[in-house]
Design a protein around this motif. Structure first.
Motif, mmCIF file in Angstrom:
data_model
loop_
_atom_site.group_PDB
_atom_site.id
_atom_site.type_symbol
_atom_site.label_atom_id
_atom_site.label_comp_id
_atom_site.label_asym_id
_atom_site.label_seq_id
_atom_site.Cartn_x
_atom_site.Cartn_y
_atom_site.Cartn_z
ATOM 1 N N PHE A 90 -28.853 -18.684 31.546
ATOM 2 C CA PHE A 90 -27.485 -18.491 32.005
ATOM 3 C C PHE A 90 -27.408 -18.712 33.507
ATOM 4 O O PHE A 90 -28.429 -18.713 34.203
ATOM 5 N N VAL A 91 -26.195 -18.889 33.996
ATOM 6 C CA VAL A 91 -25.921 -18.764 35.426
ATOM 7 C C VAL A 91 -25.095 -17.492 35.560
ATOM 8 O O VAL A 91 -23.973 -17.399 35.038
ATOM 9 N N VAL A 92 -25.673 -16.493 36.231
ATOM 10 C CA VAL A 92 -25.085 -15.155 36.264
ATOM 11 C C VAL A 92 -24.339 -14.950 37.587
ATOM 12 O O VAL A 92 -24.934 -15.071 38.664
ATOM 13 N N PHE A 93 -23.055 -14.636 37.490
ATOM 14 C CA PHE A 93 -22.215 -14.307 38.640
ATOM 15 C C PHE A 93 -21.962 -12.800 38.638
ATOM 16 O O PHE A 93 -22.150 -12.133 37.602
ATOM 17 N N LYS A 137 -26.091 -22.298 30.851
ATOM 18 C CA LYS A 137 -26.551 -23.492 31.563
ATOM 19 C C LYS A 137 -26.176 -24.757 30.778
ATOM 20 O O LYS A 137 -26.238 -24.784 29.547
ATOM 21 N N ARG A 138 -25.839 -25.800 31.502
ATOM 22 C CA ARG A 138 -25.401 -27.043 30.878
ATOM 23 C C ARG A 138 -26.466 -27.611 29.935
ATOM 24 O O ARG A 138 -26.146 -28.072 28.841
ATOM 25 N N ARG A 139 -27.732 -27.561 30.341
ATOM 26 C CA ARG A 139 -28.774 -28.145 29.495
ATOM 27 C C ARG A 139 -28.869 -27.433 28.155
ATOM 28 O O ARG A 139 -29.208 -28.033 27.135
ATOM 29 N N ASN A 140 -28.563 -26.120 28.116
ATOM 30 C CA ASN A 140 -28.566 -25.386 26.861
ATOM 31 C C ASN A 140 -27.414 -25.808 25.963
ATOM 32 O O ASN A 140 -27.542 -25.879 24.739
ATOM 33 N N ILE A 141 -26.265 -26.088 26.583
ATOM 34 C CA ILE A 141 -25.112 -26.551 25.815
ATOM 35 C C ILE A 141 -25.412 -27.909 25.194
ATOM 36 O O ILE A 141 -25.184 -28.138 24.002
ATOM 37 N N TYR A 179 -23.945 -13.045 24.785
ATOM 38 C CA TYR A 179 -24.086 -12.184 25.946
ATOM 39 C C TYR A 179 -23.547 -12.833 27.217
ATOM 40 O O TYR A 179 -23.622 -12.259 28.287
ATOM 41 N N GLY A 180 -23.005 -14.043 27.072
ATOM 42 C CA GLY A 180 -22.318 -14.692 28.179
ATOM 43 C C GLY A 180 -20.847 -14.881 27.840
ATOM 44 O O GLY A 180 -20.392 -14.533 26.747
ATOM 45 N N ASP A 181 -20.087 -15.435 28.782
ATOM 46 C CA ASP A 181 -18.667 -15.699 28.554
ATOM 47 C C ASP A 181 -18.548 -17.066 27.886
ATOM 48 O O ASP A 181 -18.252 -18.087 28.532
ATOM 49 N N THR A 182 -18.780 -17.086 26.578
ATOM 50 C CA THR A 182 -18.933 -18.352 25.861
ATOM 51 C C THR A 182 -17.988 -18.499 24.669
ATOM 52 O O THR A 182 -18.185 -19.389 23.836
#
Length: 332
Positions: free
Chosen positions: A267-270, A277-281, A318-321
């Motif tokens: 993830f990229v966590v803010f 992450k884009r590569r995971n998508i 667990y992310g905003d997905t």
């Protein structure tokens, strides 16, 4: 030994190796126990294969009977080390894990302005056996258990030799090229020993450097502060400390504002949200399309297709997905 078998067989009882061991379970456990008691136990050959997601890794699978021994050893020594581990070390520990590591990283990101991310180069391939045994045998005093540690280490020696790029440290000679090193990726013992190896680093960061906002997941480290110069100074000291463990970090490590997002465990966590992450998508989209094709062709069942989808959803939820998931599945 029976408890070790049950742990090793969890989720694997349908596999031929586990089923063959279970067929004469009592005899096999008694035989293993006798080998351990008499010092005649020797590990079998590893089976090797390579994975490419999320990055290329050479995985080494031990025979099932050896995995029983690994669990038996863990039953004895893990409680001794668990009491000594740093609380914010999250990999391969009961009650920890990926999602708690992400939660803690975000909690630190909300409290501090800057973050330093570090990761160790070729971590498992670089682990030095002499250094590891020094750390382990400070706690393990029983000579028979030390013998078993030696046997397991020797059985995996060299399996990652092709993955290691030689690094020389101050005082090294040409003979250091042949130092025994490397832990097979895939062994239960390797995952646990990695935590033992880096536990002194954890406490150095917290107690020696005075960093109160630090966490680690395997070989990924994150430190937080409101001072960029403090983080840069800590980075130099960590690099020096790791040299004593015969490890190095990637040079591209940078100190960045937490508000710009921190790459962490896919993830990229803010401070306020998390993005995949884009590569995971891209990777999952490719696999999903491929698996749909296999399902339509009758080469995999719906249960196999669904298992892959549900596993990915359980990870990314667990992310905003939500929007991302809706977009991906509506396109199929």
């Amino acid at each position: 030994m029976l408890l070790a078998y049950r742990k090793a067989a969890r989720g694997k009882r349908g596999r031929p190796s586990a089923a063959a061991f279970e067929f004469q379970l009592a005899d096999r456990l008694i035989e293993l126990q006798a080998e351990l008691e008499h010092g005649t136990y020797r590990p079998g050959e590893y089976r090797h294969f390579t994975i490419h997601e999320p990055k290329r890794r050479r995985i080494s699978a031990a025979p099932f009977r050896d995995r029983v021994v690994h669990h038996a050893l863990g039953n004895v020594i893990e409680p001794l080390f668990e009491a000594r581990f740093y609380p914010h070390s999250y990999a391969n520990r009961v009650g920890k894990g990926t999602h708690r590591a992400i939660d803690q990283l975000q909690a630190f990101a909300r409290r501090y302005r800057y973050a330093l991310r570090l990761d160790i180069v070729q971590h498992f391939a670089s682990i030095d056996h002499a250094v590891l045994k020094r750390e382990l045998f400070r706690v393990i005093r029983d000579e028979r258990v030390q013998w078993l540690v030696d046997v397991i280490l020797e059985g995996g020696e060299g399996v990652l030799a092709g993955e290691y790029d030689m690094v020389y440290f101050p005082g090294d000679t040409l003979f250091d090229r042949i130092r025994p090193r490397g832990l097979p990726i895939g062994n239960l013992t390797s995952q646990f020993w990695s935590n033992c190896y880096l536990n002194s680093l954890d406490w150095f960061v917290v107690r020696g450097l005075g960093c109160s906002a630090y966490l680690r997941y395997v070989d990924d480290l994150a430190l937080f502060s409101n001072s960029k110069s403090e983080l840069h100074a800590w980075q130099r000291q960590i690099t020096n400390y790791l040299a004593g463990l015969r490890l190095t970090t990637h040079r591209e490590a940078q100190v960045n504002p937490t508000e710009t997002g921190i790459p962490w465990l896919g993830f990229v966590v803010f401070p306020t949200h998390r993005r995949l992450k884009r590569r995971n998508i891209v990777g999952f989209s490719r696999r999903l399309k491929q698996n749909f094709g296999l399902y339509r062709a009758g080469r995999i069942s719906f249960a196999e297709l669904d298992a892959g989808v549900q596993g990915w959803i359980n990870y990314v939820r667990y992310g905003d997905t939500w929007g991302l998931r809706a977009q991906l599945f509506s396109a199929q």
